[in-house]
Scaffold this motif. Structure first.
Motif, mmCIF file in Angstrom:
data_model
loop_
_atom_site.group_PDB
_atom_site.id
_atom_site.type_symbol
_atom_site.label_atom_id
_atom_site.label_comp_id
_atom_site.label_asym_id
_atom_site.label_seq_id
_atom_site.Cartn_x
_atom_site.Cartn_y
_atom_site.Cartn_z
ATOM 1 N N LYS A 50 0.838 -1.204 0.000
ATOM 2 C CA LYS A 50 0.000 0.000 0.000
ATOM 3 C C LYS A 50 0.873 1.254 0.000
ATOM 4 C CE LYS A 50 -3.583 2.474 2.340
ATOM 5 N NZ LYS A 50 -4.838 2.437 2.981
ATOM 6 N N VAL A 51 1.878 1.288 0.863
ATOM 7 C CA VAL A 51 2.813 2.413 0.932
ATOM 8 C C VAL A 51 4.191 1.890 0.558
ATOM 9 C CG1 VAL A 51 3.876 4.159 2.405
ATOM 10 C CG2 VAL A 51 1.462 3.563 2.722
ATOM 11 N N ARG A 52 4.801 2.532 -0.430
ATOM 12 C CA ARG A 52 6.144 2.149 -0.883
ATOM 13 C C ARG A 52 7.123 3.256 -0.513
ATOM 14 N NH1 ARG A 52 1.518 1.874 -3.998
ATOM 15 N NH2 ARG A 52 2.400 3.088 -5.667
ATOM 16 N N GLU A 53 8.368 2.877 -0.248
ATOM 17 C CA GLU A 53 9.386 3.855 0.139
ATOM 18 C C GLU A 53 10.593 3.736 -0.775
ATOM 19 O OE1 GLU A 53 10.064 4.604 4.408
ATOM 20 O OE2 GLU A 53 12.158 4.135 3.966
ATOM 21 N N MET A 54 11.096 4.897 -1.203
ATOM 22 C CA MET A 54 12.279 4.943 -2.056
ATOM 23 C C MET A 54 13.220 6.030 -1.549
ATOM 24 S SD MET A 54 10.628 4.435 -5.861
ATOM 25 C CE MET A 54 9.294 5.593 -5.626
ATOM 26 N N PRO A 55 14.518 5.885 -1.804
ATOM 27 C CA PRO A 55 15.480 6.883 -1.326
ATOM 28 C C PRO A 55 15.583 8.100 -2.234
ATOM 29 C CG PRO A 55 16.636 5.072 -2.364
ATOM 30 C CD PRO A 55 15.185 4.703 -2.371
ATOM 31 N N ILE A 56 15.803 9.250 -1.595
ATOM 32 C CA ILE A 56 16.149 10.470 -2.318
ATOM 33 C C ILE A 56 17.666 10.480 -2.417
ATOM 34 C CG2 ILE A 56 16.147 12.993 -2.247
ATOM 35 C CD1 ILE A 56 13.578 12.711 -0.462
ATOM 36 N N VAL A 57 18.189 10.579 -3.631
ATOM 37 C CA VAL A 57 19.634 10.457 -3.826
ATOM 38 C C VAL A 57 20.320 11.760 -4.208
ATOM 39 C CG1 VAL A 57 19.469 8.003 -4.395
ATOM 40 C CG2 VAL A 57 19.399 9.695 -6.235
ATOM 41 N N GLY A 58 19.550 12.832 -4.388
ATOM 42 C CA GLY A 58 20.176 14.113 -4.716
ATOM 43 C C GLY A 58 19.153 15.162 -5.063
ATOM 44 N N GLY A 59 19.661 16.353 -5.350
ATOM 45 C CA GLY A 59 18.781 17.446 -5.710
ATOM 46 C C GLY A 59 19.564 18.645 -6.196
ATOM 47 N N THR A 60 18.829 19.641 -6.667
ATOM 48 C CA THR A 60 19.429 20.879 -7.145
ATOM 49 C C THR A 60 18.683 22.067 -6.552
ATOM 50 O OG1 THR A 60 18.001 21.056 -9.088
ATOM 51 C CG2 THR A 60 20.062 19.813 -9.360
ATOM 52 N N GLY A 61 19.251 23.265 -6.711
ATOM 53 C CA GLY A 61 18.606 24.479 -6.230
ATOM 54 C C GLY A 61 18.452 24.452 -4.719
ATOM 55 N N LEU A 62 17.245 24.683 -4.222
ATOM 56 C CA LEU A 62 16.989 24.651 -2.775
ATOM 57 C C LEU A 62 17.254 23.267 -2.182
ATOM 58 C CD1 LEU A 62 13.720 26.786 -2.530
ATOM 59 C CD2 LEU A 62 16.033 27.456 -1.878
ATOM 60 N N PHE A 63 17.264 22.239 -3.025
ATOM 61 C CA PHE A 63 17.483 20.868 -2.557
ATOM 62 C C PHE A 63 18.909 20.381 -2.819
ATOM 63 C CE2 PHE A 63 12.783 20.805 -3.273
ATOM 64 C CZ PHE A 63 12.445 20.730 -1.929
ATOM 65 N N ARG A 64 19.837 21.304 -2.935
ATOM 66 C CA ARG A 64 21.236 20.937 -3.126
ATOM 67 C C ARG A 64 21.673 20.030 -1.970
ATOM 68 N NH1 ARG A 64 23.309 25.943 -3.770
ATOM 69 N NH2 ARG A 64 22.985 25.801 -5.993
ATOM 70 N N LEU A 65 22.438 18.985 -2.276
ATOM 71 C CA LEU A 65 22.935 17.995 -1.305
ATOM 72 C C LEU A 65 21.805 17.211 -0.634
ATOM 73 C CD1 LEU A 65 25.788 20.057 0.392
ATOM 74 C CD2 LEU A 65 26.005 18.344 -1.425
ATOM 75 N N ALA A 66 20.695 17.019 -1.341
ATOM 76 C CA ALA A 66 19.526 16.341 -0.769
ATOM 77 C C ALA A 66 19.799 14.873 -0.464
ATOM 78 C CB ALA A 66 18.345 16.449 -1.727
ATOM 79 N N ARG A 67 19.181 14.432 0.627
ATOM 80 C CA ARG A 67 19.155 13.020 1.009
ATOM 81 C C ARG A 67 17.894 12.828 1.826
ATOM 82 N NH1 ARG A 67 21.148 12.643 6.403
ATOM 83 N NH2 ARG A 67 22.020 14.631 7.084
ATOM 84 N N GLY A 68 17.392 11.618 1.841
ATOM 85 C CA GLY A 68 16.181 11.349 2.595
ATOM 86 C C GLY A 68 15.406 10.217 1.967
ATOM 87 N N TYR A 69 14.073 10.290 2.125
ATOM 88 C CA TYR A 69 13.232 9.250 1.554
ATOM 89 C C TYR A 69 11.895 9.854 1.155
ATOM 90 C CZ TYR A 69 10.741 9.184 6.011
ATOM 91 O OH TYR A 69 10.012 9.548 7.121
ATOM 92 N N VAL A 70 11.204 9.121 0.293
ATOM 93 C CA VAL A 70 9.860 9.498 -0.116
ATOM 94 C C VAL A 70 8.985 8.263 0.015
ATOM 95 C CG1 VAL A 70 10.243 9.040 -2.590
ATOM 96 C CG2 VAL A 70 8.459 10.648 -1.882
ATOM 97 N N GLN A 71 7.778 8.470 0.511
ATOM 98 C CA GLN A 71 6.798 7.393 0.566
ATOM 99 C C GLN A 71 5.715 7.713 -0.446
ATOM 100 O OE1 GLN A 71 5.817 7.311 4.790
ATOM 101 N NE2 GLN A 71 7.068 5.484 4.983
#
Length: 187
Positions: A135-156
């Motif tokens: 029902k709920v899936r989780e994936m990793p955040i591996v990067g980003g740009t702009g305001l999300f520079r150096l991003a890490r985390g997860y998304v459900q």
């Protein structure tokens, strides 16, 4: 000789522990921020204005119960609410491959590109496994740009609604992302 090697090992362990601790404190210091937010993805899987297209499939995909070998690309609208008429804040572009022979699991690469709102000009990249039976899936955040520079985390993510008659799947993505507060000036 053994005593010297032991002292050398202990010294290098203490130095590397101190460096690791210092780096860990930097990563969770006032130089970064934890942001939570939700967006909706409008996934048009059929019709003349489909935002998902098949780009490849194996010769055995049609006989597979899990669509193994099917590869699709997408360019879906990102909205603040589940309705197609809600405010558009960007697009999610990427690729999904049906990568399991035994279960409905996708290998996904997604780029969330924000074109409006407070994240305008920024993006987040998510790469991971999406197990469709959950029902709920989780994936990793591996990067980003702009305001999300150096991003890490997860998304459900989960399926908000599924309308096969009209070919529309609405997905909800809940982000928990650490990102840098530092800005770089080139001028």
């Amino acid at each position: 000789m053994a005593l010297t090697l032991t002292k050398l090992f202990l010294f290098s362990f203490l130095v590397s522990s101190t460096v690791l601790t210092a780096r860990s404190e930097l990563l969770t210091s006032k130089r970064e921020k934890l942001t939570h937010f939700r967006v909706y993805v409008q996934d048009k899987i059929a019709g003349s204005n489909a935002t998902v297209v098949t780009v490849a499939q194996a010769s055995t995909t049609n006989q597979s119960a899990t669509s193994f070998g099917l590869v699709r690309v997408f360019d879906d609208a990102l909205t603040v609410g589940p309705e197609m008429s809600s405010k558009n804040v960007g697009v999610v572009q990427g690729m999904a491959a049906f990568a399991s022979q035994s279960e409905m699991a996708l290998s996904m690469s997604l780029n969330f590109v924000f074109t409006a709102g407070k994240y305008n000009g920024s993006s987040l990249t998510v790469v991971g496994r999406n197990m469709l039976s959950l029902k709920v899936r989780e994936m990793p955040i591996v990067g980003g740009t702009g305001l999300f520079r150096l991003a890490r985390g997860y998304v459900q993510t989960s399926t908000y609604s599924l309308d096969l008659k009209n070919g529309l799947v609405v997905l909800v993505y809940d982000f928990s992302v650490y990102h840098s507060l530092l800005t770089v000036s080139l001028g």
